[in-house]
Design a protein around this motif. Sequence first.
Motif, short mmCIF file in Angstrom:
data_model
loop_
_atom_site.label_atom_id
_atom_site.label_comp_id
_atom_site.label_asym_id
_atom_site.label_seq_id
_atom_site.Cartn_x
_atom_site.Cartn_y
_atom_site.Cartn_z
N ARG A 1 1.21 -1.02 -0.21
CA ARG A 1 0.15 0.37 0.27
C ARG A 1 0.71 1.14 -0.28
O ARG A 1 1.65 1.42 0.75
N ARG B 1 -10.70 -3.43 0.32
CA ARG B 1 -10.24 -5.33 -0.61
C ARG B 1 -11.52 -5.60 -1.93
O ARG B 1 -12.61 -7.18 -1.68
N ALA C 1 -6.79 4.38 3.57
CA ALA C 1 -6.64 3.61 4.65
C ALA C 1 -5.88 2.18 5.20
O ALA C 1 -6.37 1.56 4.35
N SER C 2 -5.11 2.67 6.61
CA SER C 2 -4.01 1.06 6.12
C SER C 2 -3.36 1.89 7.39
O SER C 2 -2.30 3.10 8.04
N HIS D 1 2.31 -9.02 2.76
CA HIS D 1 2.61 -9.39 1.24
C HIS D 1 4.14 -9.03 0.65
O HIS D 1 4.07 -9.79 -0.65
N ASP E 1 5.21 -6.49 5.82
CA ASP E 1 3.87 -6.98 5.82
C ASP E 1 4.08 -8.81 4.80
O ASP E 1 4.74 -8.46 4.25
N LEU F 1 -0.74 0.47 8.55
CA LEU F 1 0.68 -0.05 7.86
C LEU F 1 1.15 1.65 7.56
O LEU F 1 2.13 2.52 8.00
N ARG G 1 -11.63 -0.12 8.77
CA ARG G 1 -12.09 -1.14 6.95
C ARG G 1 -12.92 -1.73 7.08
O ARG G 1 -13.53 -2.52 8.06
N HIS H 1 2.67 -6.82 10.60
CA HIS H 1 2.21 -6.56 10.58
C HIS H 1 0.15 -7.17 11.18
O HIS H 1 -0.54 -6.99 12.08
N TYR I 1 -2.08 -9.56 -5.00
CA TYR I 1 -2.76 -8.68 -3.58
C TYR I 1 -4.15 -9.58 -3.26
O TYR I 1 -4.43 -10.08 -2.01
C1 G6P Z 1 -3.38 -3.68 7.35
C2 G6P Z 1 -2.47 -4.38 6.61
C3 G6P Z 1 -1.98 -3.37 5.74
C4 G6P Z 1 -2.64 -3.06 4.71
C5 G6P Z 1 -4.05 -2.19 5.75
C6 G6P Z 1 -5.13 -1.93 4.40
O1 G6P Z 1 -3.71 -2.99 7.89
O2 G6P Z 1 -1.14 -4.77 7.48
O3 G6P Z 1 -1.10 -4.31 4.81
O4 G6P Z 1 -2.26 -1.60 4.35
O5 G6P Z 1 -4.39 -3.45 6.37
O6 G6P Z 1 -5.55 -3.14 3.89
P1 G6P Z 1 -4.79 -2.79 2.12
O7 G6P Z 1 -5.15 -4.45 1.82
O8 G6P Z 1 -5.89 -1.66 1.41
O9 G6P Z 1 -3.96 -2.17 2.22
#
Ligand code: G6P
Length: 765
Positions: free
Chosen positions: A282, A592, A300-301, A420, A418, A303, A554, A442, A362
Amino acid sequence: MPISLTYRLSTALISAVAVVSLAFAFFQTRADTLGLRRDLEDHAQVLAESLVRSAEPLVARHANRELRRLVDRFKDREQIAGILVYDASGTPLATTPGLARRVEQNPDLFLQPGAEVKPVNKFVKLASGTIHVVSLPLHADDDMVIGDLSLFHDAAYIDLQAAAMWRRAFTGVIIQTILIVAVTLLTLRWGVGRPLRRMADWLHHLRMGSGANPPNMPDQGEFEPLTREVRRLASSLTEARAAAENEARLRDLGESSWSPERLRVFVQTRLGGSRLFAVSNREPYEHSHQTGGIECSVPASGLVTAMEPILRACDGTWVAQGTGDADRDTVDEFDRVRVPPDHPQYSLRRVWLTEEEEQGFYFGFANEGVWPLCHIAHTRPLFRIEDWEYYQAVNRKFADALLEEMEFEDSPVVLMQDYHFALLPRLIKAARPDARVAIFWHIPWPNPEAFGICPWQSELLDGLLGADLIGFHLQAHCNNFLDTVGRALESRIEREDFAVHRNGHASLVRPFPISVAGAFEELSAPRELTHPERGGLLDKLGVRASFLGIGVDRVDYTKGIPERFRAIERFFEKYPAYRQELTFVQIGSPSRTQIRRYQELMDEVVQEAERINYRFQTRDWKPIVFLNRHHSHKEILQYYRTADFCLVTSLHDGMNLVAKEFVASRYDLQGVLILSRFAGASHELGDAVSVNPYDTEQMADSICQALEMRPEERRMRMQRMRVTVREHNVYRWAGRLIEALCETRPAKVPGAPYLVPTAMTRSAS
Ligand code: G6P
């Protein structure tokens, strides 16, 4: 504006306007005067010719009396000074009385006998004033010159008119100059001087520390860049002062808290000039096309919330996926852009994924596989071979981008982020053994049985063990990780050191509870957000209520949103006195959305809110307001700062930064945090009201407890939690992570041979 500048400006303006106006007046008057002279010349010529026609027969016949009568007829005509008629020998035959005397002294005014006969049409300056004369020869029938006729006009009126014109033009020039100068100076004074004075006053107040509100400054046209820069300067000054005051206060209290400044100095001394790199899927800033042009937003994250202050403090490079539809339009030829857009402090390098890559890497492997694998929220993980292949390919793609960025950096320090990028540490260390690599996970790490259902658990673990340091939020996650490695891979685990040795390389495994920037005091908070009106906020949402609860998430099945709504429903059943008194606002950022489970969840959340509202709502009140869109940090702060309680009911969560952000924003020491005991944050925030999100009765009672808590208890709890958040802030998190990373011993020689695990070479082909 200073007097001297006004004076200089006016003098220059007066001179310029006067010179230009005078030049115009001169040419205008001259043209008018020439016009008058030309009119007189034409008129006199026509009259003289007609007189010649009448006089010629009379002179030829020597009819001198008739000739005199003819001359006398023009005696009192306006502007005609007189007529003179001579015979060929120069003897006057007829003269307008009084004229002879005026012209006698000017013999060249008429034709001289015997002289070559030439017509005359000219102005002559006499002592009595300017006179105009036309002299024409008189001819007999045989064309012999028999005399001459001279017609005199008084031309003094032209001089008088010219003088009058000059006077008028001059007065006009003076009035024009005064008007232009006055209007210009007034415009400058009002349009430039006043805003500049206001700006100066404001800067003065800021410098003196009174924090006056920014004045209404012009932010269009030529002023726009100046106003923008002044505002930035002011906000940097406010921030710097707040940080300095906070530091001083902490020093005074004998505390040694982590701040951006301390982290910057710490990183500089620890890294000794090495550059800091971060990698995440992200990105921290996303550019998108909107009707008004390109806009930039922060996704919104959790991280992103945590990493952003660190990159700002250390001016590093952040490598992340470019996901905004205007992202490509905002990068340079190396796919880099400096961020934050308003006040650039570090570089963002964007990596582009194809639709298929994004789908497989992803949505597929990371979010339908690893995410539910690691969260015990009872959503079954899905593992598909195609997704796994894309996961590997994208990890390699990010490795290439990162290696490119690090090419000219000695011993770079890399913070990978993280689930990913489980394979990335190994890929980077294979190419750059001199790099110090940490990966921070995370999300939770489940027990070995749970993780063991992943068909590629060995590859994931081996990829992670390429890192020098592997970080989790909690000790329990570290323990689970070591247990998983112990069961799945050949390795030596040192439990006392929390280290895994494999293929001659050691990876340290440590807990680092992540956090937010800190809980500063009121002085550091943006002024416009310090006293939000709850009534105003609810009015905008069309509800009336005395109490406000808030949830910010989220829309993810790990967050326990439907469970939360059912607890609110139960609360209204059990405590009906709160009906029409409490409204719960749920900010739900869609997340997502291509994944079916997330779509189903969104439907469920909307339906649950509607069902509960239908049960209890009245004309101007409802129990739940579900705001189903992304909100900026600034918007969310207003809710945090007015809410009576914040509900965090995650079914399972690595940390949950909403809980810490809520605490950080409550410098009024009000508001109660209701926090799931399955969120990592509950380990640090023991003063929250702890709940089990699967226990609806308990959650309903906790809401009542929060609303009815004695103010003193509320204060005490919030105060203690704020100390924790202030002390254990994200700068400390980064400092401790980097400190631990620097204690590891990376290889000194780049390019040292490294054996890429067979599983990876096989699937990479
Ligand atoms: C969590 C994960 C992050 C991610 C965030 C938002 O906090 O640990 O890596 O960025 O959710 O999710 P997204 O899929 O929108 O990046």
